[in-house]
Design a protein around this motif. Structure first.
Motif, short mmCIF file in Angstrom:
data_model
loop_
_atom_site.label_atom_id
_atom_site.label_comp_id
_atom_site.label_asym_id
_atom_site.label_seq_id
_atom_site.Cartn_x
_atom_site.Cartn_y
_atom_site.Cartn_z
N ASN A 110 7.04 -15.26 -5.91
CA ASN A 110 7.17 -16.29 -6.93
C ASN A 110 6.32 -16.04 -8.15
O ASN A 110 6.41 -16.78 -9.12
CB ASN A 110 6.82 -17.66 -6.34
N SER A 111 5.47 -15.04 -8.13
CA SER A 111 4.62 -14.80 -9.30
C SER A 111 4.81 -13.37 -9.81
O SER A 111 5.01 -12.43 -9.03
CB SER A 111 3.15 -15.04 -8.97
N TYR A 112 4.71 -13.23 -11.11
CA TYR A 112 4.88 -11.94 -11.75
C TYR A 112 3.77 -10.98 -11.32
O TYR A 112 4.03 -9.80 -11.07
CB TYR A 112 4.88 -12.13 -13.27
N GLY A 113 2.55 -11.46 -11.21
CA GLY A 113 1.43 -10.61 -10.82
C GLY A 113 1.61 -10.03 -9.42
O GLY A 113 1.36 -8.84 -9.20
N LEU A 114 2.04 -10.86 -8.47
CA LEU A 114 2.29 -10.38 -7.12
C LEU A 114 3.43 -9.37 -7.10
O LEU A 114 3.39 -8.38 -6.37
CB LEU A 114 2.59 -11.54 -6.18
N ALA A 115 4.45 -9.59 -7.92
CA ALA A 115 5.57 -8.65 -8.00
C ALA A 115 5.08 -7.28 -8.48
O ALA A 115 5.50 -6.24 -7.94
CB ALA A 115 6.65 -9.18 -8.92
N ILE A 116 4.18 -7.26 -9.45
CA ILE A 116 3.63 -5.99 -9.96
C ILE A 116 2.79 -5.30 -8.88
O ILE A 116 2.88 -4.09 -8.69
CB ILE A 116 2.80 -6.24 -11.24
N VAL A 117 1.97 -6.07 -8.16
CA VAL A 117 1.16 -5.49 -7.07
C VAL A 117 2.07 -4.88 -6.01
O VAL A 117 1.84 -3.74 -5.56
CB VAL A 117 0.24 -6.57 -6.46
N LEU A 118 3.11 -5.59 -5.60
CA LEU A 118 4.03 -5.06 -4.60
C LEU A 118 4.80 -3.85 -5.13
O LEU A 118 5.11 -2.93 -4.37
CB LEU A 118 4.99 -6.16 -4.13
N LEU A 119 5.08 -3.83 -6.42
CA LEU A 119 5.73 -2.69 -7.04
C LEU A 119 4.86 -1.45 -6.91
O LEU A 119 5.34 -0.37 -6.54
CB LEU A 119 6.02 -2.98 -8.51
N PHE A 120 3.56 -1.57 -7.18
CA PHE A 120 2.66 -0.43 -7.06
C PHE A 120 2.52 0.03 -5.61
O PHE A 120 2.47 1.22 -5.33
CB PHE A 120 1.28 -0.75 -7.66
N ILE A 121 2.48 -0.90 -4.68
CA ILE A 121 2.43 -0.54 -3.26
C ILE A 121 3.67 0.24 -2.87
O ILE A 121 3.61 1.26 -2.17
CB ILE A 121 2.25 -1.79 -2.37
N THR A 122 4.83 -0.20 -3.35
CA THR A 122 6.08 0.50 -3.07
C THR A 122 6.05 1.91 -3.65
O THR A 122 6.47 2.87 -3.00
CB THR A 122 7.26 -0.29 -3.66
N MET A 123 5.54 2.05 -4.87
CA MET A 123 5.47 3.37 -5.50
C MET A 123 4.55 4.30 -4.72
O MET A 123 4.83 5.50 -4.60
CB MET A 123 5.03 3.24 -6.95
N LEU A 124 3.47 3.78 -4.16
CA LEU A 124 2.59 4.60 -3.34
C LEU A 124 3.28 5.04 -2.06
O LEU A 124 3.09 6.16 -1.58
CB LEU A 124 1.31 3.83 -2.99
N CYS A 125 4.10 4.17 -1.49
CA CYS A 125 4.80 4.49 -0.24
C CYS A 125 5.92 5.50 -0.43
O CYS A 125 6.32 6.17 0.52
CB CYS A 125 5.34 3.22 0.40
N TRP A 126 6.45 5.63 -1.64
CA TRP A 126 7.51 6.61 -1.88
C TRP A 126 7.09 8.00 -1.45
O TRP A 126 7.88 8.76 -0.92
CB TRP A 126 7.89 6.66 -3.36
N GLY A 127 5.85 8.37 -1.69
CA GLY A 127 5.39 9.72 -1.38
C GLY A 127 4.83 9.87 0.02
O GLY A 127 4.31 10.93 0.35
N SER A 128 4.92 8.84 0.85
CA SER A 128 4.26 8.91 2.15
C SER A 128 4.85 9.98 3.05
O SER A 128 4.13 10.65 3.79
CB SER A 128 4.30 7.55 2.84
N TRP A 129 6.16 10.19 3.00
CA TRP A 129 6.79 11.19 3.85
C TRP A 129 6.28 12.59 3.49
O TRP A 129 5.79 13.33 4.35
CB TRP A 129 8.31 11.10 3.69
N ALA A 130 6.34 12.95 2.22
CA ALA A 130 5.92 14.29 1.80
C ALA A 130 4.42 14.49 2.00
O ALA A 130 3.98 15.56 2.45
CB ALA A 130 6.30 14.52 0.35
N ASN A 131 3.63 13.47 1.69
CA ASN A 131 2.18 13.60 1.82
C ASN A 131 1.75 13.72 3.27
O ASN A 131 0.88 14.53 3.60
CB ASN A 131 1.47 12.42 1.16
N THR A 132 2.33 12.94 4.15
CA THR A 132 1.95 13.05 5.56
C THR A 132 2.49 14.34 6.17
O THR A 132 1.86 14.89 7.07
CB THR A 132 2.42 11.83 6.38
N LEU A 133 3.60 14.84 5.68
CA LEU A 133 4.12 16.13 6.16
C LEU A 133 3.14 17.24 5.83
O LEU A 133 2.89 18.13 6.64
CB LEU A 133 5.49 16.43 5.55
#
Length: 158
Positions: A5-28
């Motif tokens: 419901n808040s723009y700030g929380l949406a931005i925080v979750l967006l950055f968390i999602t962007m960090l998770c994008w690379g999790s497969w390659a980084n953990t490999l």
């Protein structure tokens, strides 16, 4: 269901999602030599599945707006759930094949060939199912992607 419901929380979750994008390659890259790729992949997938189930029953059932996870899941048609399950299997098999191809031929060859083939096949299948859009632009683009795949494979052969 958790609704942002808040723009700030949406931005925080967006950055968390962007960090998770690379999790497969980084953990490999972090895996040890004695841990085979196949074991790593299945351990990773099972971990993601367990995490997803935990999130579904916590954040997926959190809040007062919308439906919680189970009623939302139970409203789906069984054929849709089956299609989603089969899609997950196909996606995982394709992911294994792309990563193995990268291991064999390198990123510069395997990724363009694998993703290019997926693009070509996807465009053709989707256009045959629903012929929307300009076929000239669509198939000229598909032809260019096909030429790029062939040139990339020939460059690897050299």
């Amino acid at each position: 269901m958790f609704i942002v419901n808040s723009y700030g929380l949406a931005i925080v979750l967006l950055f968390i999602t962007m960090l998770c994008w690379g999790s497969w390659a980084n953990t490999l890259k972090m895996k040890t030599a004695e841990w085979s790729f196949q074991h790593f992949y299945w351990d990773y997938v099972i971990g993601i599945l367990i995490f997803s189930v935990i999130m579904a029953f916590t954040l997926g059932s959190f809040g007062e707006q919308g439906r919680s996870f189970l009623p939302d899941l139970l409203q789906a048609d069984s054929s849709a759930l089956g299609s989603a399950f089969i899609g997950g299997i196909v996606f995982n098999l394709a992911n294994v094949m792309v990563v193995l191809a990268i291991d064999i031929a390198g990123m510069a060859v395997a990724f363009p060939v694998g993703i290019g083939l997926a693009l070509v096949i996807g465009v053709v299948v989707n256009y045959l199912a629903s012929p929307d859009g300009n076929p000239v632009y669509l198939f000229v683009g598909v032809a260019l992607v096909t030429v790029a795949i062939i040139v990339d494979a020939l460059a690897y052969k050299q």
